[in-house]
Write an enzyme that holds these catalytic residues in place. Structure first.
Site, PDB file in Angstrom:
ATOM      1  CE  LYS A 154     123.778  77.787  -6.461  1.00  0.00           C
ATOM      2  NZ  LYS A 154     123.615  78.738  -7.548  1.00  0.00           N
ATOM      3  CE1 TYR A 182     131.023  84.715  -6.121  1.00  0.00           C
ATOM      4  CE2 TYR A 182     129.160  83.203  -6.125  1.00  0.00           C
ATOM      5  CZ  TYR A 182     129.675  84.475  -6.297  1.00  0.00           C
ATOM      6  OH  TYR A 182     128.837  85.506  -6.649  1.00  0.00           O
ATOM      7  CG  ASP A 237     128.601  78.346   0.664  1.00  0.00           C
ATOM      8  OD1 ASP A 237     127.515  77.858   0.314  1.00  0.00           O
ATOM      9  OD2 ASP A 237     129.074  79.386   0.165  1.00  0.00           O
TER      10      ASP A 237
HETATM   11  N1  HOZ Z   1     126.931  82.099  -9.349  1.00  0.00           N
HETATM   12  C1  HOZ Z   1     126.552  81.192 -10.382  1.00  0.00           C
HETATM   13  C2  HOZ Z   1     127.701  80.414 -10.877  1.00  0.00           C
HETATM   14  N2  HOZ Z   1     128.391  79.691  -9.881  1.00  0.00           N
HETATM   15  C3  HOZ Z   1     125.918  81.899 -11.547  1.00  0.00           C
HETATM   16  C4  HOZ Z   1     124.535  82.298 -11.245  1.00  0.00           C
HETATM   17  C5  HOZ Z   1     123.741  82.721 -12.466  1.00  0.00           C
HETATM   18  O1  HOZ Z   1     124.310  83.237 -13.402  1.00  0.00           O
HETATM   19  O2  HOZ Z   1     122.534  82.523 -12.450  1.00  0.00           O
END
Ligand code: HOZ
Length: 432
Positions: free
Chosen positions: A272, A144, A239
């Protein structure tokens, strides 16, 4: 009956916000039940709207590597907020953060700050296309890279949970240049480059995939990705939104560089941890590539909140803390202790279990062996995971509410937190 404040809030939220949440996985659709609305957090814990304390293994999906409310980070954010929230003009802190990132990632000579991982990945792809003059991108099933249109094909995370091969609203023409291959499949990779090599702008990969739980690219696979990109003039995009400053100070690329002499990606995507919990992300690489970006080059990219002064203060204070000697050794030992403890508890209860970790990131499957690709991940026992999730939640342990997500340990998690977690898992495994 005491009122359930989480449920009350969820009902209010559902009336106004699609699914009651601002990011799909938070809705608990994969595991059922009521999402916990966070009231406050400190160290390794958060307290939900009912006042219940949870040991937090999500940590905002990775950023909170120091735990919540670290005093020096808090101090930096408070001081920055007093100086002003946003200027739309450069600040010294952006330079300092760029210096800090470049210092730890030898493959990055220049970096551009943006506000989210999605934005960083999307911009990295545009840069790769602009720099190579090619259109095709290769991505892997289960990886992802945020929700930019061209990357929403067979992605993991919430898309895995909801079984969408891709998203509605993405016209086929937009993804016609996106080639999706199986993770860790060498033969498919070779074939794709043999066929399309000259058209490939870049190959984008989560080196340790964190959106199909936790799946590592093998050393052989990563080495071949590097060789084929170099051979065909395509760029290798790492990534590292999840893994950057999370699995090691130098990110996953440092882990692979230890196994593959001279290894480095061309472009790195970060997010992050570099924001410490504030909206901040980045992409970077060699000077010659990064100089293709506006205002120096023809690839356009911009943002009002890019390099936001409060977010950069938070990120900078976080990076300075984690650069202390011994930080990752201690974090990795604690994370390993958690995974080993869970494995032992599962084994004693006769529950199939396979877990893995690197630095402060971990994952586990209720499977006899670790999966190496997305179809293998999909063989996980979802109903059993749901029971495990709720059993842990009832015992004050909060893991991701979907089996396609990685987990995160912070330096605030104590040995006692880990022991409590393992004990909780032991009780739940016995009931599975
Ligand atoms: N994209 C996140 C999970 N891989 C979730 C992000 C969120 O819900 O804060």
């Amino acid at each position: 009956m005491p009122t359930d404040k989480n449920l009350e809030l969820f009902e209010r939220a559902r009336a106004l916000i699609p699914g009651g949440v601002n990011s799909p996985v938070r809705a608990f659709r994969a595991v059922g039940g009521t999402p916990r609305f966070v009231q406050r957090a400190q160290g390794a814990y958060f307290w939900d709207a009912n006042g219940a304390r949870h040991i937090d293994y999500i940590g905002s999906w990775g950023p909170m590597i120091l735990g919540h409310g670290h005093p020096r980070v808090l101090e930096a954010v408070q001081a920055a907020a007093l100086d002003g929230f946003s200027f739309g003009a450069p600040t010294e802190r952006e330079v300092e953060l760029a210096e800090e990132i470049v210092r730890h990632l030898p493959s990055v000579e220049m970096v551009r700050l943006v506000s989210s991982g999605t934005e960083a990945a999307m911009s990295a792809i545009r840069l790769a296309r602009g720099a190579t003059g090619r259109s095709m991108i290769i991505k892997f099933e289960g990886c992802y890279h945020g929700h930019a249109d061209a990357l929403l094909v067979k992605a993991g995370s919430g898309l895995a949970t909801f079984g969408h091969p891709t998203s509605a609203g993405v016209p086929p023409e937009v993804v016609q240049h996106t080639l999706v291959l199986e993770y860790n499949n060498l033969a498919q990779l070779d074939e794709a480059f043999a066929r399309h090599g000259a058209a490939v702008a870049c190959l984008i990969i989560e080196p340790i995939a964190g959106n199909m739980n936790f799946v590592r690219a093998s050393r052989e696979f990563m080495q071949r990705c590097r060789e084929l990109c170099t051979q065909h003039g395509a760029l290798l995009v790492f990534d590292e939104v999840m893994t950057g400053f999370r699995v090691a100070l130098g990110g996953a690329q440092a882990v692979y560089a230890k196994q593959i002499p001279g290894f480095a990606p061309d472009i790195t995507v970060l997010g992050k941890v570099i924001g410490g919990g504030m909206p901040l992300a980045a992409f970077g690489g060699p000077r010659a590539i990064m100089e293709q970006l506006a205002p120096l080059g023809p690839v356009y990219q911009a943002g009002t909140l890019s390099g936001n002064p409060v977010a950069t203060a938070c990120g900078l204070a976080t990076l300075r803390e984690i650069a202390q000697p011994g930080f990752y050794e201690a974090l990795a030992a604690r994370t390993r202790g958690l995974v080993d403890g869970l494995a032992a508890a599962a084994r004693d209860a006769g529950v199939p279990f396979a877990g893995d970790c690197e630095g402060g990131m971990f994952g586990f499957f209720l499977l006899p062996q670790l999966p190496h690709n997305y179809p293998q991940v999909m063989q996980s026992d979802a109903p059993k995971f749901g029971r495990l999730f709720h059993g842990l939640l009832d015992r004050g342990v909060y893991i991701a509410p979907a089996l396609y997500e990685a987990g995160f340990v912070s330096s605030a998690h104590s040995d006692e937190d880990i022991a409590q977690t393992v004990q909780a898992a032991r009780e739940v495994f016995a009931s599975l």
